[in-house]
Design an enzyme around this catalytic site. Sequence first.
Site, PDB file in Angstrom:
ATOM      1  N   THR A 208      12.084  -5.857   4.029  1.00 27.53           N
ATOM      2  CA  THR A 208      11.588  -4.584   4.560  1.00 27.53           C
ATOM      3  C   THR A 208      12.184  -4.343   5.938  1.00 27.53           C
ATOM      4  O   THR A 208      12.423  -5.290   6.684  1.00 27.53           O
ATOM      5  CB  THR A 208      10.054  -4.662   4.648  1.00 27.53           C
ATOM      6  OG1 THR A 208       9.539  -4.622   3.330  1.00 27.53           O
ATOM      7  CG2 THR A 208       9.452  -3.543   5.461  1.00 27.53           C
ATOM      8  N   ARG A 236       2.495  -0.130  -7.752  1.00 32.11           N
ATOM      9  CA  ARG A 236       1.959  -0.949  -6.651  1.00 32.11           C
ATOM     10  C   ARG A 236       2.434  -0.377  -5.308  1.00 32.11           C
ATOM     11  O   ARG A 236       3.598  -0.039  -5.128  1.00 32.11           O
ATOM     12  CB  ARG A 236       2.441  -2.398  -6.805  1.00 32.11           C
ATOM     13  CG  ARG A 236       1.998  -3.343  -5.671  1.00 32.11           C
ATOM     14  CD  ARG A 236       3.046  -3.478  -4.596  1.00 32.11           C
ATOM     15  NE  ARG A 236       2.717  -4.528  -3.625  1.00 32.11           N
ATOM     16  CZ  ARG A 236       3.376  -4.720  -2.494  1.00 32.11           C
ATOM     17  NH1 ARG A 236       4.387  -3.934  -2.182  1.00 32.11           N
ATOM     18  NH2 ARG A 236       3.044  -5.685  -1.678  1.00 32.11           N
ATOM     19  N   VAL A 237       1.522  -0.242  -4.383  1.00 36.96           N
ATOM     20  CA  VAL A 237       1.874   0.202  -3.037  1.00 36.96           C
ATOM     21  C   VAL A 237       1.528  -0.921  -2.076  1.00 36.96           C
ATOM     22  O   VAL A 237       0.448  -1.510  -2.160  1.00 36.96           O
ATOM     23  CB  VAL A 237       1.119   1.497  -2.656  1.00 36.96           C
ATOM     24  CG1 VAL A 237       1.398   1.881  -1.209  1.00 36.96           C
ATOM     25  CG2 VAL A 237       1.516   2.636  -3.590  1.00 36.96           C
ATOM     26  N   GLY A 238       2.449  -1.225  -1.174  1.00 36.80           N
ATOM     27  CA  GLY A 238       2.223  -2.306  -0.209  1.00 36.80           C
ATOM     28  C   GLY A 238       1.678  -1.797   1.114  1.00 36.80           C
ATOM     29  O   GLY A 238       1.160  -0.680   1.210  1.00 36.80           O
ATOM     30  N   ASP A 239       1.829  -2.604   2.126  1.00 37.56           N
ATOM     31  CA  ASP A 239       1.281  -2.286   3.442  1.00 37.56           C
ATOM     32  C   ASP A 239       2.139  -1.311   4.241  1.00 37.56           C
ATOM     33  O   ASP A 239       1.639  -0.623   5.133  1.00 37.56           O
ATOM     34  CB  ASP A 239       1.135  -3.574   4.264  1.00 37.56           C
ATOM     35  CG  ASP A 239       2.488  -4.265   4.448  1.00 37.56           C
ATOM     36  OD1 ASP A 239       3.211  -4.434   3.444  1.00 37.56           O
ATOM     37  OD2 ASP A 239       2.829  -4.619   5.595  1.00 37.56           O
ATOM     38  N   THR A 259       6.242  -7.094   8.303  1.00 33.05           N
ATOM     39  CA  THR A 259       6.933  -7.448   7.065  1.00 33.05           C
ATOM     40  C   THR A 259       6.351  -8.751   6.529  1.00 33.05           C
ATOM     41  O   THR A 259       6.040  -9.654   7.299  1.00 33.05           O
ATOM     42  CB  THR A 259       8.453  -7.586   7.274  1.00 33.05           C
ATOM     43  OG1 THR A 259       9.036  -8.113   6.065  1.00 33.05           O
ATOM     44  CG2 THR A 259       8.812  -8.514   8.430  1.00 33.05           C
ATOM     45  N   GLY A 260       6.191  -8.802   5.231  1.00 27.59           N
ATOM     46  CA  GLY A 260       5.581  -9.980   4.610  1.00 27.59           C
ATOM     47  C   GLY A 260       4.899  -9.538   3.332  1.00 27.59           C
ATOM     48  O   GLY A 260       5.095  -8.404   2.880  1.00 27.59           O
ATOM     49  N   THR A 261       4.104 -10.391   2.749  1.00 29.74           N
ATOM     50  CA  THR A 261       3.406 -10.004   1.523  1.00 29.74           C
ATOM     51  C   THR A 261       2.314  -8.995   1.871  1.00 29.74           C
ATOM     52  O   THR A 261       1.311  -9.336   2.510  1.00 29.74           O
ATOM     53  CB  THR A 261       2.846 -11.246   0.809  1.00 29.74           C
ATOM     54  OG1 THR A 261       3.946 -12.130   0.561  1.00 29.74           O
ATOM     55  CG2 THR A 261       2.190 -10.884  -0.514  1.00 29.74           C
ATOM     56  N   GLY A 262       2.548  -7.756   1.463  1.00 37.24           N
ATOM     57  CA  GLY A 262       1.743  -6.640   1.938  1.00 37.24           C
ATOM     58  C   GLY A 262       0.262  -6.730   1.645  1.00 37.24           C
ATOM     59  O   GLY A 262      -0.559  -6.188   2.396  1.00 37.24           O
TER      60      GLY A 262
HETATM   61  N1  ASP Z   1       5.450  -5.782   3.239  1.00 36.86           N
HETATM   62  C1  ASP Z   1       6.255  -5.328   2.144  1.00 36.86           C
HETATM   63  C2  ASP Z   1       5.351  -5.034   0.957  1.00 36.86           C
HETATM   64  O1  ASP Z   1       4.489  -5.839   0.672  1.00 36.86           O
HETATM   65  C3  ASP Z   1       7.290  -6.317   1.724  1.00 36.86           C
HETATM   66  C4  ASP Z   1       8.204  -6.787   2.825  1.00 36.86           C
HETATM   67  O2  ASP Z   1       7.809  -6.923   3.960  1.00 36.86           O
HETATM   68  O3  ASP Z   1       9.384  -7.029   2.553  1.00 36.86           O
HETATM   69  O4  ASP Z   1       5.556  -4.057   0.301  1.00 36.86           O
END
Ligand code: ASP
Length: 353
Positions: A208, A236-239, A259-262
């Site tokens: 991201t 699916r929608v992330g953060d 950035t990370g697992t949303g």
């Molecule tokens: N945070 C983003 C999501 O979960 C992924 C990422 O940071 O690469 O959609």
Amino acid sequence: MKAIGSITIVLVAIATIGVASHFRSSAAVGAAAPPSGFVLVAHGGAGDYSSMKAEQTEMRRSAMLKAVQSGYAILTKKGSSLDAVEATIRVMEDSGLFDAGRGSYYTREGIPEMDASIMDGRTLNAGAVASLKHIANPIHLARLVMEKSPHVMLVGEGAEEFARSQGIEPVSPYLFFNEREWERYQNAKSAEEKKKSAGLAANKQHGTVGVVALDQAGNLAAGTSTGGTVLKMPGRVGDSPILGAGTYANNESCAVSGTGTGEFFMRNIVAADICERVRYLRVTLEQAANDVVMKELVEQHGDGGVIALDPKGNVAMPFNTEGMMTATVRVDGKVTMQGWSKNAKPIIVSVTK
Ligand code: ASP
């Protein structure tokens, strides 16, 4: 002297401001901005890039440098942090090298679905888009939602319809096809089948992109753009497009892009939590960012990192992963690239050459 693409850079190892160590909590990149100074910080994802080939890393550095140069050009002419954030992210979306725009990861169905948001710290105005399949620059559409619609967030077909009404031509999903992402998708699918698991396939490379900026008028802005996570379910929608989770900006406190697992960033409203700690608890930006990313997220095994900037120009960039690709530029035109891997020394590149 060493060449990165066509750009000549000066490599300077500065041990004292390094983010070289594993689980480095936070880095102060230079001093606070002087009055009428400006700062722009970009990230290109957090994760483990140790297996990335050197030439791939170089390509990303080069793309980030180009991106940051475009933001710098705006800020140096007294442009707004909002314009700088959008311009910088657009370059990264177009590069095809990050999990955003043309480089977006694929869903379970093998096509990208993109999310983005942008926020103005001066007015708290914001725009966000999600589940886009035919828009080349989601960050631009997020900006249009903010400025040309009465809403904050538009998703899917409604967002793409709005894009058309604003003169943005939809693009074919083939524009987003590239060998690297197709391979990542295939590998993730077969890894998942082997595990016979319906859960999310492990992917240790987030890509991201996000930018936070402080302009010469003292206004903060933040933006984030993403293709989300590998093999995510369609819809699916992330953060990243969720204000307060992956993106937030308020002149009273700070600007953040994560950035990370949303899913973890949403449950913990990471970006807003950092800013509100600064606002209400009056702790430093560094402490607030570290407490959220290195304590709260770590306790929950939430992987990722943030870039954060306050109105005085202080920067914090904690990450609890092996690395986080970042680039910071200040008024002197020196771009500091750090956090890219466990033992990498910061690299300082002159934007003005
Ligand atoms: N945070 C983003 C999501 O979960 C992924 C990422 O940071 O690469 O959609």
